[in-house]
Design a protein around this motif. Structure first.
Motif, PDB file in Angstrom:
ATOM      1  N   LEU A 406       0.063  -7.292  -3.513  1.00 40.49           N
ATOM      2  CA  LEU A 406      -0.598  -7.103  -4.684  1.00 40.49           C
ATOM      3  C   LEU A 406      -1.332  -5.758  -4.905  1.00 40.49           C
ATOM      4  O   LEU A 406      -1.395  -5.257  -5.930  1.00 40.49           O
ATOM      5  CB  LEU A 406      -1.474  -8.508  -4.853  1.00 40.49           C
ATOM      6  N   ASP A 407      -1.643  -5.267  -3.765  1.00 40.96           N
ATOM      7  CA  ASP A 407      -2.397  -3.810  -3.915  1.00 40.96           C
ATOM      8  C   ASP A 407      -1.386  -2.775  -4.223  1.00 40.96           C
ATOM      9  O   ASP A 407      -1.702  -1.971  -4.977  1.00 40.96           O
ATOM     10  CB  ASP A 407      -2.797  -3.640  -2.449  1.00 40.96           C
ATOM     11  N   LYS A 410      -0.953  -3.069  -7.924  1.00 42.34           N
ATOM     12  CA  LYS A 410      -2.124  -2.401  -8.665  1.00 42.34           C
ATOM     13  C   LYS A 410      -2.044  -0.654  -8.591  1.00 42.34           C
ATOM     14  O   LYS A 410      -2.298  -0.201  -9.480  1.00 42.34           O
ATOM     15  CB  LYS A 410      -3.481  -2.917  -8.030  1.00 42.34           C
ATOM     16  N   GLN A 411      -1.461  -0.318  -7.339  1.00 47.40           N
ATOM     17  CA  GLN A 411      -1.615   1.172  -7.078  1.00 47.40           C
ATOM     18  C   GLN A 411      -0.411   1.772  -7.871  1.00 47.40           C
ATOM     19  O   GLN A 411      -0.655   2.837  -8.730  1.00 47.40           O
ATOM     20  CB  GLN A 411      -1.145   1.339  -5.675  1.00 47.40           C
ATOM     21  N   HIS A 412       0.669   0.829  -8.344  1.00 47.08           N
ATOM     22  CA  HIS A 412       1.529   1.147  -8.974  1.00 47.08           C
ATOM     23  C   HIS A 412       1.312   1.477 -10.467  1.00 47.08           C
ATOM     24  O   HIS A 412       1.631   2.446 -11.158  1.00 47.08           O
ATOM     25  CB  HIS A 412       2.687   0.148  -9.019  1.00 47.08           C
ATOM     26  N   ILE A 413       0.622   0.418 -10.865  1.00 46.83           N
ATOM     27  CA  ILE A 413       0.156   0.465 -12.440  1.00 46.83           C
ATOM     28  C   ILE A 413      -0.760   1.631 -12.466  1.00 46.83           C
ATOM     29  O   ILE A 413      -0.718   2.148 -13.466  1.00 46.83           O
ATOM     30  CB  ILE A 413      -0.475  -0.994 -12.765  1.00 46.83           C
ATOM     31  N   LYS A 414      -1.542   1.832 -11.487  1.00 44.59           N
ATOM     32  CA  LYS A 414      -2.697   2.807 -11.723  1.00 44.59           C
ATOM     33  C   LYS A 414      -1.958   4.256 -11.854  1.00 44.59           C
ATOM     34  O   LYS A 414      -2.023   5.176 -12.836  1.00 44.59           O
ATOM     35  CB  LYS A 414      -3.556   2.966 -10.383  1.00 44.59           C
ATOM     36  N   THR A 423       5.385   0.850 -16.960  1.00 40.44           N
ATOM     37  CA  THR A 423       5.243   0.163 -15.487  1.00 40.44           C
ATOM     38  C   THR A 423       6.652  -0.416 -14.991  1.00 40.44           C
ATOM     39  O   THR A 423       6.835  -0.870 -13.872  1.00 40.44           O
ATOM     40  CB  THR A 423       4.171  -0.778 -15.652  1.00 40.44           C
ATOM     41  N   GLU A 443      -5.055 -10.633 -12.799  1.00 38.56           N
ATOM     42  CA  GLU A 443      -5.498  -9.412 -11.891  1.00 38.56           C
ATOM     43  C   GLU A 443      -4.476  -8.130 -12.521  1.00 38.56           C
ATOM     44  O   GLU A 443      -4.910  -7.043 -12.188  1.00 38.56           O
ATOM     45  CB  GLU A 443      -5.481  -9.178 -10.290  1.00 38.56           C
ATOM     46  N   THR A 444      -3.408  -8.285 -12.812  1.00 39.96           N
ATOM     47  CA  THR A 444      -2.564  -7.326 -13.422  1.00 39.96           C
ATOM     48  C   THR A 444      -2.012  -7.096 -14.822  1.00 39.96           C
ATOM     49  O   THR A 444      -1.553  -6.248 -15.282  1.00 39.96           O
ATOM     50  CB  THR A 444      -1.246  -6.910 -12.483  1.00 39.96           C
ATOM     51  N   ARG A 477       4.878  -6.712 -17.817  1.00 41.43           N
ATOM     52  CA  ARG A 477       3.955  -6.768 -18.800  1.00 41.43           C
ATOM     53  C   ARG A 477       5.106  -7.172 -19.827  1.00 41.43           C
ATOM     54  O   ARG A 477       6.069  -6.599 -19.933  1.00 41.43           O
ATOM     55  CB  ARG A 477       3.020  -5.470 -18.879  1.00 41.43           C
TER      56      ARG A 477
END
Length: 479
Positions: A406-407, A410-414, A423, A443-444, A477
């Motif tokens: 999951l981290d 989240k880093q990929h999205i950022k 994305t 969360e994403t 998404r």
């Protein structure tokens, strides 16, 4: 030069479909008016899919738009799934109706009721029909073509003697949807099974084709559902089998909608406007007189002859002899997605050739008049293939197979947000629990798209828990 498509994809989309005259907004919230070019896209999709239906012996029918409340109450999962989106008719004039009537969100209940009357014996099966109709789902957040309160669609409904036959129909339709998307609309799709939380309300299994837009978001482009005997039990769809026993039928339902038009635009459009695959384009060829053509009647005569010759090949051809400047006309027809432009001016007439520009290529080419029809047909065929291949390459570039926690997601999205990049679709391991699915979404903003039939690789570990994965799933998404 700014690139609106990259900077603000939604703004580009809304601006393009209005400037290209595909639709306009209705006074009713969340509804749109299909202008002729927009509706013609749907007509071509209908014509193409009707070929499949006819070949399969599935006939078109039409059912009422109003559905009694009691019909929904018979299948609890179904009404629960649709309740927040249902508009109800409760009065006629000043008179309260005895029973509220819903504007159909889908027709399983109405058709289930009819099937219970029409199906009596195993000799009546399979019973397979389709309807082209409008449906209503009171969407809170709308986007023209992709998500509107009223939309147009095709919905097929079938009843079968056993599970095997029903599942065969479910999968055969799914393959027909893939074929329509890829070989007619030039939209590559990801084929697979929906997770339980994403299943159609009341279905046993739901299968989908998912498309990736240029901005990396997903569009659910078509779904096919195996309903088991749930609806048959709710609506008493029984038949007398060969052993003289009354048993419940197995049913299916499946649909595509005008959101395919939105997917078409978002898959192929560019900074100049719409780009349409030739098979579906409202205008395949536009003819234009250029230079001082009004002083030379032979130019329009020649264009008229070219138009006749191309129309005889069943091509959709328009002649633009308006007073607008050539530059204005070039831009307008590029914006509207005409596949190919043919220009003839005084010098071209002298040289016995036309100048030809294909919408998705940059060069103009001189083509001798005798070769023109063959050249046009060849270029349109090549464009159809090229658009699909280009979309496939773009999809591949936006598939992410190396995100395992999951981290990392989240880093990929950022990183994508910082670099203004899509994305895309992320392949993950999933432990099969709704809790992990819900956590990813919360969360994403990513949702499960489907469990692919042909995953590029198997994922061994659940994205959220790190525990062994039971499924490999595409997430993204979505619109």
């Amino acid at each position: 030069m700014s690139n609106l498509q990259k900077e603000d994809f939604s703004k580009w989309y809304l601006q393009t479909i209005q400037q290209a005259d595909l639709m306009s907004y209705s006074p009713v919230r969340g509804c749109i008016i299909f202008k002729p070019d927009g509706f013609e896209l749907w007509e071509h999709i209908q014509e193409e899919f009707n070929k499949f239906l006819k070949a399969e012996g599935i006939r078109n029918a039409y059912f009422p738009m109003l559905i009694p409340y009691s019909f929904f109450a018979k299948e609890s999962d179904h009404i629960e799934g649709f309740a927040p989106e249902l508009p109800w008719v409760t009065k006629v004039g000043n008179e309260e109706l005895e029973e509220p009537l819903a504007l159909r969100p889908t027709s399983e209940t109405m058709i289930g009721s009819a099937f219970s009357e029409w199906i009596n014996s195993y000799r009546d099966l399979p019973y397979e029909i389709n309807q082209w109709a409008n449906v209503f789902r009171w969407e809170k957040k709308t986007l023209p073509f992709l998500r509107t309160s009223e939309f147009l669609w095709q919905e097929g409904h079938t009843a079968h003697a056993d599970e095997e036959d029903a599942r065969r129909r479910t999968m055969r339709v799914l393959e027909a949807y893939r074929d329509l998307a890829e070989n007619f609309l030039a939209i590559p799709v990801y084929v697979g099974q929906k997770t339980p939380s994403e299943r159609f309300a009341g279905a046993v299994d739901t299968y989908s084709i998912e498309a990736m837009m240029k901005d990396g978001k997903a569009v659910q482009a078509g779904t096919s559902h195996y309903m088991g005997t749930k609806f048959a039990e709710a609506f008493d769809i029984k038949y007398l089998n060969a052993e003289n026993e009354h048993v419940f039928a197995h049913t299916t339902s499946w649909g595509i909608s005008t959101r395919l038009i939105g997917a078409l635009i978002m898959t192929h459009g560019d900074e100049q406007g719409l780009v349409f695959p030739p098979k579906v384009a409202p205008t395949q060829v536009v003819l234009m007189p250029v230079g001082p053509w009004k002083k030379n009647p032979a130019i329009l005569e020649k264009l008229g002859a070219i138009k006749e010759e191309l129309a005889a090949k069943n091509l959709r051809v328009r002649l633009d002899d308006s007073d607008n400047t050539p530059g204005f006309k070039f831009n307008e027809w590029e914006l509207k997605g005409a596949c190919l432009r043919i220009e003839v001016g005084p010098r071209d007439l002298e040289n016995q050739h036309a100048m030809v520009k294909v919408r998705d290529l940059s060069e103009k080419v001189a083509v001798d008049f005798p070769e023109l029809t063959d050249y046009v047909e060849e270029q349109l065929a090549q464009m159809q293939v090229r658009l699909l291949e280009n979309a496939r390459l773009r999809n591949k570039a936006n598939e992410h197979l190396d995100i395992n926690t999951l981290d990392e997601l989240k880093q990929h999205i950022k990183t994508c947000q910082e670099n203004n990049e899509p994305t895309g679709f992320v392949l993950i391991g999933w432990d099969g629990s709704e809790e992990t699915e819900a956590k990813i979404k919360e969360e994403t903003g990513f949702t499960t798209r489907n469990i692919p039939f042909e995953a590029p690789m198997e994922k061994a570990v659940d994205l959220v828990t790190g525990l062994p994965a039971t499924q490999t799933v595409w997430i993204a998404r979505a619109y």
